[in-house]
Motif scaffolding. Structure first.
Motif, PDB file in Angstrom:
ATOM      1  N   VAL A  99      26.725  20.327  71.755  1.00  0.00           N
ATOM      2  CA  VAL A  99      26.622  21.857  71.500  1.00  0.00           C
ATOM      3  C   VAL A  99      27.893  22.284  70.533  1.00  0.00           C
ATOM      4  O   VAL A  99      27.635  22.957  69.607  1.00  0.00           O
ATOM      5  N   GLU A 100      29.050  21.919  70.852  1.00  0.00           N
ATOM      6  CA  GLU A 100      30.087  22.453  70.091  1.00  0.00           C
ATOM      7  C   GLU A 100      30.100  22.227  68.741  1.00  0.00           C
ATOM      8  O   GLU A 100      30.530  22.967  67.810  1.00  0.00           O
ATOM      9  N   PRO A 101      29.894  20.592  68.478  1.00  0.00           N
ATOM     10  CA  PRO A 101      29.939  20.292  67.048  1.00  0.00           C
ATOM     11  C   PRO A 101      28.923  21.029  66.062  1.00  0.00           C
ATOM     12  O   PRO A 101      29.374  21.269  65.042  1.00  0.00           O
ATOM     13  N   ILE A 102      27.859  21.470  66.799  1.00  0.00           N
ATOM     14  CA  ILE A 102      26.723  22.016  65.842  1.00  0.00           C
ATOM     15  C   ILE A 102      27.577  23.640  65.675  1.00  0.00           C
ATOM     16  O   ILE A 102      27.120  23.993  64.662  1.00  0.00           O
ATOM     17  N   PHE A 103      27.947  24.078  66.877  1.00  0.00           N
ATOM     18  CA  PHE A 103      28.231  25.505  66.351  1.00  0.00           C
ATOM     19  C   PHE A 103      29.518  25.560  65.579  1.00  0.00           C
ATOM     20  O   PHE A 103      29.611  26.510  65.034  1.00  0.00           O
ATOM     21  N   ASP A 104      30.243  24.075  65.568  1.00  0.00           N
ATOM     22  CA  ASP A 104      31.468  24.394  64.504  1.00  0.00           C
ATOM     23  C   ASP A 104      31.006  24.456  63.228  1.00  0.00           C
ATOM     24  O   ASP A 104      31.388  24.864  62.286  1.00  0.00           O
ATOM     25  N   LEU A 105      29.744  23.812  62.925  1.00  0.00           N
ATOM     26  CA  LEU A 105      29.071  23.823  61.469  1.00  0.00           C
ATOM     27  C   LEU A 105      28.430  24.971  61.112  1.00  0.00           C
ATOM     28  O   LEU A 105      28.192  25.120  60.055  1.00  0.00           O
ATOM     29  N   LEU A 106      28.056  25.696  62.249  1.00  0.00           N
ATOM     30  CA  LEU A 106      27.549  27.224  61.792  1.00  0.00           C
ATOM     31  C   LEU A 106      28.349  28.113  61.524  1.00  0.00           C
ATOM     32  O   LEU A 106      29.418  27.772  61.627  1.00  0.00           O
ATOM     33  N   ALA A 107      27.863  28.818  60.460  1.00  0.00           N
ATOM     34  CA  ALA A 107      28.641  29.795  59.963  1.00  0.00           C
ATOM     35  C   ALA A 107      29.252  30.599  60.821  1.00  0.00           C
ATOM     36  O   ALA A 107      28.798  30.952  61.916  1.00  0.00           O
ATOM     37  N   SER A 108      30.453  31.016  60.587  1.00  0.00           N
ATOM     38  CA  SER A 108      31.397  31.861  61.552  1.00  0.00           C
ATOM     39  C   SER A 108      30.730  33.118  61.850  1.00  0.00           C
ATOM     40  O   SER A 108      30.861  33.463  62.956  1.00  0.00           O
ATOM     41  N   ASP A 109      29.915  33.746  61.156  1.00  0.00           N
ATOM     42  CA  ASP A 109      29.322  34.895  61.295  1.00  0.00           C
ATOM     43  C   ASP A 109      27.862  34.814  61.450  1.00  0.00           C
ATOM     44  O   ASP A 109      26.896  35.113  60.721  1.00  0.00           O
ATOM     45  N   ILE A 110      27.451  34.327  62.825  1.00  0.00           N
ATOM     46  CA  ILE A 110      26.145  34.230  63.003  1.00  0.00           C
ATOM     47  C   ILE A 110      25.464  35.640  63.029  1.00  0.00           C
ATOM     48  O   ILE A 110      26.052  36.643  63.665  1.00  0.00           O
ATOM     49  N   ARG A 168      17.493  25.411  64.560  1.00  0.00           N
ATOM     50  CA  ARG A 168      16.216  24.977  64.921  1.00  0.00           C
ATOM     51  C   ARG A 168      16.326  23.454  65.280  1.00  0.00           C
ATOM     52  O   ARG A 168      15.404  23.013  65.961  1.00  0.00           O
ATOM     53  N   TYR A 169      16.766  22.746  64.236  1.00  0.00           N
ATOM     54  CA  TYR A 169      16.493  21.204  64.227  1.00  0.00           C
ATOM     55  C   TYR A 169      17.475  20.376  64.751  1.00  0.00           C
ATOM     56  O   TYR A 169      17.184  19.089  65.236  1.00  0.00           O
ATOM     57  N   VAL A 170      18.685  20.912  65.268  1.00  0.00           N
ATOM     58  CA  VAL A 170      19.566  20.027  65.939  1.00  0.00           C
ATOM     59  C   VAL A 170      19.997  20.875  66.977  1.00  0.00           C
ATOM     60  O   VAL A 170      19.955  20.211  68.100  1.00  0.00           O
ATOM     61  N   LEU A 171      20.542  21.834  67.086  1.00  0.00           N
ATOM     62  CA  LEU A 171      20.927  22.579  68.413  1.00  0.00           C
ATOM     63  C   LEU A 171      19.831  22.677  69.361  1.00  0.00           C
ATOM     64  O   LEU A 171      19.839  22.359  70.573  1.00  0.00           O
ATOM     65  N   PHE A 172      18.540  22.962  68.881  1.00  0.00           N
ATOM     66  CA  PHE A 172      17.441  22.994  69.837  1.00  0.00           C
ATOM     67  C   PHE A 172      16.900  21.828  70.198  1.00  0.00           C
ATOM     68  O   PHE A 172      16.133  21.400  71.228  1.00  0.00           O
ATOM     69  N   SER A 173      17.290  20.830  69.786  1.00  0.00           N
ATOM     70  CA  SER A 173      17.135  19.271  70.165  1.00  0.00           C
ATOM     71  C   SER A 173      18.201  18.781  71.053  1.00  0.00           C
ATOM     72  O   SER A 173      18.088  17.649  71.733  1.00  0.00           O
ATOM     73  N   ALA A 174      19.213  19.275  71.280  1.00  0.00           N
ATOM     74  CA  ALA A 174      20.232  18.729  71.940  1.00  0.00           C
ATOM     75  C   ALA A 174      19.831  18.364  73.282  1.00  0.00           C
ATOM     76  O   ALA A 174      19.307  19.300  74.075  1.00  0.00           O
ATOM     77  N   ASN A 175      20.163  17.195  73.836  1.00  0.00           N
ATOM     78  CA  ASN A 175      19.909  16.615  75.137  1.00  0.00           C
ATOM     79  C   ASN A 175      21.144  16.243  75.844  1.00  0.00           C
ATOM     80  O   ASN A 175      21.131  15.769  76.841  1.00  0.00           O
ATOM     81  N   ASP A 176      22.513  16.711  75.348  1.00  0.00           N
ATOM     82  CA  ASP A 176      23.495  16.631  75.877  1.00  0.00           C
ATOM     83  C   ASP A 176      24.579  17.735  75.579  1.00  0.00           C
ATOM     84  O   ASP A 176      24.454  18.019  74.291  1.00  0.00           O
ATOM     85  N   THR A 177      25.430  18.100  76.517  1.00  0.00           N
ATOM     86  CA  THR A 177      26.196  19.227  76.220  1.00  0.00           C
ATOM     87  C   THR A 177      27.391  18.975  75.218  1.00  0.00           C
ATOM     88  O   THR A 177      27.627  19.606  74.439  1.00  0.00           O
TER      89      THR A 177
END
Length: 169
Positions: free
Chosen positions: A55-66, A43-52
């Motif tokens: 995206v990947e660094p944020i997903f790398d930090l998300l739990a592998s089991d979304i 909500r507060y990082v991925l949804f604020s992304a203003n450059d591609t």
């Protein structure tokens, strides 16, 4: 001061800092073994992304089991125009596809996406092609085709291009 998850989550929720700064904070927190709730990252990082590039660094930090709810929350963000940037939306979808999540993409979400005027026709076709890479039941394809053949009021060009993508998959 990055010392615990509560402080980081509070920062993410309330800060007006740039996305690049928020990404740096969560990367530092990650290196310090501080676990940040996936919901905050979404909500507060991925949804604020203003450059591609964010995206990947944020997903790398998300739990592998979304979770399925998080999966649908992210898709809702991308497909309903909240994202406001076709390139970021396409990147998010690409990363979700790469994760090979076990969730089915529902035809209702696809039809809802196809009804919205948020994307240019070329972006809509590219996004639809990517969406077809998710697990989609035959019933979902059939319902989307039926919608486009019988009920959609888009231009003939759009309907033909959408149907071409759906028939290919």
């Amino acid at each position: 001061n990055i010392t615990d998850s509560m402080l980081v989550e509070d920062y993410l929720k309330n800060s007006l800092d740039k996305v690049s700064t928020k990404v740096q904070v969560v990367l530092i927190a990650s290196k310090k073994q501080i676990i940040i709730d996936s919901e905050f990252l979404i909500r507060y990082v991925l949804f604020s992304a203003n450059d591609t590039k964010y995206v990947e660094p944020i997903f790398d930090l998300l739990a592998s089991d979304i979770s399925y709810d998080q999966f649908m929350l992210i898709l809702d963000f991308v497909l309903t125009g909240k994202c406001k940037n076709d390139l970021i939306g396409l990147k998010i979808i690409s990363v979700l596809i790469d994760k090979k999540l076990p969730y089915d993409f529902d035809y209702r979400a696809m039809n809802e996406f196809l009804r919205k005027p948020y994307f240019t026709l070329d972006s809509k076709i590219e996004m639809l092609g990517k969406l077809c890479e998710f697990n989609i039941s035959r019933k979902s394809y059939d319902n989307s085709m039926k919608y486009y053949l019988c009920f959609n009021q888009s231009s003939v060009e759009e309907r033909i291009r959408v149907l071409e993508v759906l028939f290919r998959n």
